[in-house]
Design a protein around this motif. Structure first.
Motif, PDB file in Angstrom:
ATOM      1  N   LYS A   1       8.384   9.125  -3.126  1.00  0.00           N
ATOM      2  CA  LYS A   1       7.981   7.839  -3.706  1.00  0.00           C
ATOM      3  C   LYS A   1       9.210   7.037  -4.135  1.00  0.00           C
ATOM      4  O   LYS A   1       9.300   5.819  -3.894  1.00  0.00           O
ATOM      5  CB  LYS A   1       7.063   8.068  -4.904  1.00  0.00           C
ATOM      6  CG  LYS A   1       6.327   6.823  -5.364  1.00  0.00           C
ATOM      7  CD  LYS A   1       5.326   7.171  -6.431  1.00  0.00           C
ATOM      8  CE  LYS A   1       4.372   6.022  -6.709  1.00  0.00           C
ATOM      9  NZ  LYS A   1       3.467   5.714  -5.602  1.00  0.00           N
TER      10      LYS A   1
ATOM     11  N   THR B  54       5.729   1.728 -11.243  1.00  0.00           N
ATOM     12  CA  THR B  54       6.106   3.095 -10.869  1.00  0.00           C
ATOM     13  C   THR B  54       7.250   3.605 -11.737  1.00  0.00           C
ATOM     14  O   THR B  54       7.200   4.733 -12.266  1.00  0.00           O
ATOM     15  CB  THR B  54       6.515   3.150  -9.392  1.00  0.00           C
ATOM     16  OG1 THR B  54       5.403   2.784  -8.578  1.00  0.00           O
ATOM     17  CG2 THR B  54       6.980   4.551  -9.011  1.00  0.00           C
TER      18      THR B  54
ATOM     19  N   LEU C 204       2.121   1.987  -3.430  1.00  0.00           N
ATOM     20  CA  LEU C 204       1.100   2.370  -4.407  1.00  0.00           C
ATOM     21  C   LEU C 204       0.416   3.698  -4.102  1.00  0.00           C
ATOM     22  O   LEU C 204      -0.240   4.266  -4.984  1.00  0.00           O
ATOM     23  CB  LEU C 204       0.029   1.274  -4.497  1.00  0.00           C
ATOM     24  CG  LEU C 204       0.500  -0.074  -5.045  1.00  0.00           C
ATOM     25  CD1 LEU C 204      -0.636  -1.095  -4.973  1.00  0.00           C
ATOM     26  CD2 LEU C 204       0.995   0.072  -6.475  1.00  0.00           C
ATOM     27  N   GLN C 205       0.546   4.190  -2.894  1.00  0.00           N
ATOM     28  CA  GLN C 205      -0.200   5.399  -2.546  1.00  0.00           C
ATOM     29  C   GLN C 205       0.377   6.626  -3.249  1.00  0.00           C
ATOM     30  O   GLN C 205       1.549   6.684  -3.624  1.00  0.00           O
ATOM     31  CB  GLN C 205      -0.203   5.618  -1.033  1.00  0.00           C
ATOM     32  CG  GLN C 205       1.114   6.078  -0.434  1.00  0.00           C
ATOM     33  CD  GLN C 205       1.015   6.231   1.086  1.00  0.00           C
ATOM     34  OE1 GLN C 205       0.423   5.412   1.770  1.00  0.00           O
ATOM     35  NE2 GLN C 205       1.594   7.285   1.589  1.00  0.00           N
ATOM     36  N   GLU C 206      -0.487   7.626  -3.434  1.00  0.00           N
ATOM     37  CA  GLU C 206      -0.084   8.856  -4.102  1.00  0.00           C
ATOM     38  C   GLU C 206       0.813   9.692  -3.188  1.00  0.00           C
ATOM     39  O   GLU C 206       0.510   9.881  -2.009  1.00  0.00           O
ATOM     40  CB  GLU C 206      -1.329   9.678  -4.480  1.00  0.00           C
ATOM     41  CG  GLU C 206      -2.188   9.035  -5.555  1.00  0.00           C
ATOM     42  CD  GLU C 206      -1.480   8.956  -6.893  1.00  0.00           C
ATOM     43  OE1 GLU C 206      -0.688   9.876  -7.183  1.00  0.00           O
ATOM     44  OE2 GLU C 206      -1.705   7.987  -7.631  1.00  0.00           O
ATOM     45  N   MET C 207       1.919  10.181  -3.746  1.00  0.00           N
ATOM     46  CA  MET C 207       2.822  11.070  -3.002  1.00  0.00           C
ATOM     47  C   MET C 207       3.731  11.762  -4.004  1.00  0.00           C
ATOM     48  O   MET C 207       3.747  11.425  -5.187  1.00  0.00           O
ATOM     49  CB  MET C 207       3.638  10.290  -1.969  1.00  0.00           C
ATOM     50  CG  MET C 207       4.570   9.245  -2.543  1.00  0.00           C
ATOM     51  SD  MET C 207       5.549   8.385  -1.274  1.00  0.00           S
ATOM     52  CE  MET C 207       4.340   7.211  -0.661  1.00  0.00           C
ATOM     53  N   GLU C 208       4.484  12.750  -3.533  1.00  0.00           N
ATOM     54  CA  GLU C 208       5.437  13.456  -4.395  1.00  0.00           C
ATOM     55  C   GLU C 208       6.478  12.483  -4.931  1.00  0.00           C
ATOM     56  O   GLU C 208       6.732  11.419  -4.363  1.00  0.00           O
ATOM     57  CB  GLU C 208       6.122  14.581  -3.614  1.00  0.00           C
ATOM     58  CG  GLU C 208       5.205  15.722  -3.220  1.00  0.00           C
ATOM     59  CD  GLU C 208       4.722  16.501  -4.437  1.00  0.00           C
ATOM     60  OE1 GLU C 208       5.523  16.666  -5.376  1.00  0.00           O
ATOM     61  OE2 GLU C 208       3.552  16.920  -4.448  1.00  0.00           O
ATOM     62  N   LEU C 209       7.121  12.872  -6.042  1.00  0.00           N
ATOM     63  CA  LEU C 209       8.025  11.969  -6.738  1.00  0.00           C
ATOM     64  C   LEU C 209       9.222  11.555  -5.871  1.00  0.00           C
ATOM     65  O   LEU C 209       9.539  10.363  -5.776  1.00  0.00           O
ATOM     66  CB  LEU C 209       8.514  12.613  -8.039  1.00  0.00           C
ATOM     67  CG  LEU C 209       9.451  11.742  -8.892  1.00  0.00           C
ATOM     68  CD1 LEU C 209       8.766  10.432  -9.289  1.00  0.00           C
ATOM     69  CD2 LEU C 209       9.898  12.506 -10.135  1.00  0.00           C
TER      70      LEU C 209
ATOM     71  N   HIS D 191       0.839  -1.203   0.000  1.00  0.00           N
ATOM     72  CA  HIS D 191       0.000   0.000   0.000  1.00  0.00           C
ATOM     73  C   HIS D 191       0.873   1.252   0.000  1.00  0.00           C
ATOM     74  O   HIS D 191       0.556   2.245  -0.684  1.00  0.00           O
ATOM     75  CB  HIS D 191      -0.912  -0.009   1.226  1.00  0.00           C
ATOM     76  CG  HIS D 191      -1.753   1.226   1.359  1.00  0.00           C
ATOM     77  ND1 HIS D 191      -2.847   1.477   0.557  1.00  0.00           N
ATOM     78  CD2 HIS D 191      -1.645   2.306   2.210  1.00  0.00           C
ATOM     79  CE1 HIS D 191      -3.377   2.644   0.885  1.00  0.00           C
ATOM     80  NE2 HIS D 191      -2.669   3.158   1.885  1.00  0.00           N
TER      81      HIS D 191
ATOM     82  N   GLU E 110       4.790  -3.824  -8.668  1.00  0.00           N
ATOM     83  CA  GLU E 110       4.491  -2.465  -8.200  1.00  0.00           C
ATOM     84  C   GLU E 110       5.655  -1.517  -8.499  1.00  0.00           C
ATOM     85  O   GLU E 110       5.449  -0.379  -8.943  1.00  0.00           O
ATOM     86  CB  GLU E 110       4.203  -2.478  -6.700  1.00  0.00           C
ATOM     87  CG  GLU E 110       2.918  -3.206  -6.300  1.00  0.00           C
ATOM     88  CD  GLU E 110       3.070  -4.706  -6.213  1.00  0.00           C
ATOM     89  OE1 GLU E 110       2.071  -5.384  -5.911  1.00  0.00           O
ATOM     90  OE2 GLU E 110       4.200  -5.214  -6.434  1.00  0.00           O
TER      91      GLU E 110
ATOM     92  N   SER F 186       6.461   4.672 -15.196  1.00  0.00           N
ATOM     93  CA  SER F 186       5.728   5.940 -15.321  1.00  0.00           C
ATOM     94  C   SER F 186       6.636   7.153 -15.147  1.00  0.00           C
ATOM     95  O   SER F 186       6.178   8.295 -15.262  1.00  0.00           O
ATOM     96  CB  SER F 186       4.608   5.992 -14.276  1.00  0.00           C
ATOM     97  OG  SER F 186       5.142   6.095 -12.963  1.00  0.00           O
TER      98      SER F 186
END
Length: 603
Positions: free
Chosen positions: A111, A134, A103-108, A100, A130, A137
């Motif tokens: 991450k 990332t 996969l969670q949204e956060m700044e680059l 989790h 996973e 992308s």
């Protein structure tokens, strides 16, 4: 805490209790002489006057340090540590929470730091999909002007993408590293975190990437200047990475060191990731103990020490090496094959390098070429046991591959042993004739004699499901990657063994040859060989990135073999003369589970 990389790996002078898996070391009767005094070791025939016996040399290697019976008992639950039902039941929950987090949204930058931390903790293999999603992308070209000016972020992106074999360009680092005058930014000189990132990224350079060469020199000098003023926690990280950079470090060793290092960050450490990494480390360690038990029984049944008491018994160190090549739970077959092959190679090396006469060595090389059970009949008695052990080991492996994959690898494995023996024999001829090879001659033979090709060819069928006869045949001419990795192993080995081999009067190493050819000091010769190692790594990096002829599992095993060679030979010869620090390293990797914090409220 023990730092695993470099000279920081030291044990305090205080007396330590001897664990049960350590043996009391006693001189081997057959090699109890001192210095280079020759010993006569041949048996006498019955009847008639005894023939003149050959003079045998002795390397006076230290005896085996490990008690195999105690090691074998660990697989039956003899190991100690914190493994209870609560630990095992929490594993899946912790794994879910780490996934989790990925996969969670956060700044680059945060991450990418999570990905980097998961990789350093040794648990990234649970989250390959996973992490790949990332990284797929992310692109260096897609960063905005603000990001392009951030050296830490840009070099982290570069390193993560390049080690993932994704498209990268070192030129895109220019804006983050240099100012308008072409000099490295003054602000970077005082940024320890940024410098560490630059230094680590620079070791993934390809040939011709001059910016990364400059960045490596600059970051090295700047980090050394900052070391005295650093916090001890940061200083330990810098000491480790300057001794052996991250890209050159075996992943399992890195994980063991980094778990302790990360835990020392206290409030800054993510306790979920940390606890999951500890549980996973202990789980994998238990698998390694079971493998060690099986391999130890095989080794003791072979009983080579009885016939070859002059040779090194280094099964534990060979398993350490094999785990550096392939440590993941799914690669048990590869570990077993590499550990067994390496243990046999060590004994064979001592026969060719120290004990055998030229006539005996030529006879053994011929017997390996014939590859028949009856070939041993013309060998001296002491050689027969090692011949049959090698013959049976590789034939049994070939029969297994034939049954499971329908491929015949017998010729390939025989070729690898014969090539190794021919390389050993050539070095013996150089020694007995006092021939001084050129550096090129030495390296052309040395990448074979260091045994990398033999171990990698034995590893290949265990790493790839659905191998074909065509893929096997392609290995008959050793691929460039195998050659370059083996060259790195040779240079690492020479760096550690040069001084002792010089004392014994062995055939010259790359360092000695460079000194002779260039009238150079030993210091200058060592620097030249380090530079050659760096240039060879660039070829390895580029070959892995650009060439898809190798299955990823095999390419990774090749790179890991170069990495573990840096580690086992860092600060001394961890194979022939493992010091207390290396022995403690092995104990903590395979015999001592990590202590777990059971205060579940922290997670």
């Amino acid at each position: 805490m023990y730092a695993y990389i470099g000279n920081a790996c030291a044990v305090s002078g205080a007396a330590m209790a001897t664990p049960k898996w350590f043996q009391v070391q006693r001189p081997c009767p057959a090699v109890a002489n001192t210095g280079n005094t020759p010993v006569r070791c041949s048996s006498l025939p019955s009847g008639g006057p005894p023939p003149e016996q050959p003079i045998r040399r002795s390397a006076n290697y230290q005896p085996n340090s490990w008690n195999y019976a105690s090691v074998e008992s660990l697989a039956a639950g003899g190991g100690k540590g914190d493994r209870n039902l609560a630990d095992l039941s929490s594993f899946d929950e912790l794994k879910f929470r780490v996934r989790h987090l990925l996969l969670q949204e956060m700044e680059l930058l945060p991450k990418l730091r999570v990905i980097d931390t998961v990789q350093r903790l040794g648990v990234a293999y649970h989250f390959d999909e996973e992490i790949s999603a990332t990284l797929n992308s992310v692109s260096m070209e897609g960063q905005d002007v603000h990001h392009m000016d951030d050296a830490h972020l840009m070099t982290l992106i570069f390193r993560l993408l390049r080690q993932d074999n994704s498209p990268t360009s070192s030129e895109l680092l220019l804006q983050s590293l240099k100012d308008g005058t072409g000099n490295f930014k003054n602000t970077l000189r005082k940024d320890a975190g940024g410098l560490l990132s630059v230094y680590e990224a620079s070791h993934l350079a390809f040939e011709g990437e001059d910016l990364l060469d400059e960045a490596r020199v600059f970051s090295t000098e700047a980090l050394r200047e900052l070391v005295p003023s650093m916090h001890p926690h940061l200083r330990s990280a810098v000491d480790n990475v300057l001794a052996v950079p991250l890209h050159w470090t075996a992943p399992r060793l890195q994980a063991r060191w980094f778990i302790d290092h990360y835990a020392a960050r206290d409030a800054e450490a993510d306790q979920v990731m940390l606890h999951f990494a500890k549980l996973d480390f202990n789980n994998v360690q238990k698998l390694h103990q079971q493998e060690l038990s099986r391999i130890s029984r095989w080794w003791r049944n072979a009983d080579l020490n009885k016939n070859l008491p002059f040779a090194r018994d280094r099964l534990m160190e060979c398993f350490y090496f094999a785990t550096g090549v392939a440590w993941e739970p799914s690669l048990a077959a590869c570990r077993e094959v590499v550990a067994k092959a390496f243990a046999l190679i060590v004994v064979l090396d001592d026969i060719y390098d120290i004990y055998g006469t030229l006539d005996e060595l030529a006879a053994f090389t011929d017997a390996i070429e014939r590859w028949e059970a009856t070939a041993s009949e013309l060998l001296p008695e002491y050689m027969k046991a090692i011949y049959f052990t090698i013959f049976n080991f590789s034939n049994e492996m070939a029969e297994h591959i034939q049954r499971t994959d329908g491929c015949d690898v017998r010729f390939l494995l025989k070729k690898a042993w014969h090539d190794l023996c021919k390389a050993f024999l050539l070095e013996a001829k150089w020694h007995y004739s006092n021939y001084k090879p050129t550096l090129q001659e030495y390296l052309d033979n040395g990448w074979v004699s260091v045994s990398g090709p033999l171990m990698l060819l034995h590893a290949f069928p265990t790493l790839n499901k659905g191998i074909t006869q065509k893929s096997i045949q392609q290995l008959e001419i050793y691929p460039k990657l195998v050659q370059m990795v083996s060259k790195i192993i040779r240079l690492c080995n020479d760096s550690a063994t040069h001084s002792e081999e010089l004392k014994r009067g062995d055939a010259p190493s790359s360092i000695a040859i460079y000194m002779f050819e260039n009238r150079a000091t030993e210091s200058d010769a060592r620097k030249a060989m380090r530079d050659l190692t760096m240039e060879t790594w660039k070829l390895v990096n580029q070959d892995v990135s650009n060439n898809n002829q190798y299955p990823p599992s095999f390419a990774n095993a090749c790179v890991n073999m170069a990495r573990i060679s840096h580690c086992i030979y860092q600060g001394g010869d961890g194979l022939s003369a493992p010091d207390d620090g290396k022995k403690m390293e092995i104990s903590e990797l395979f015999l001592e589970p990590l202590k777990l914090d059971h205060d579940s409220g922290r997670y």
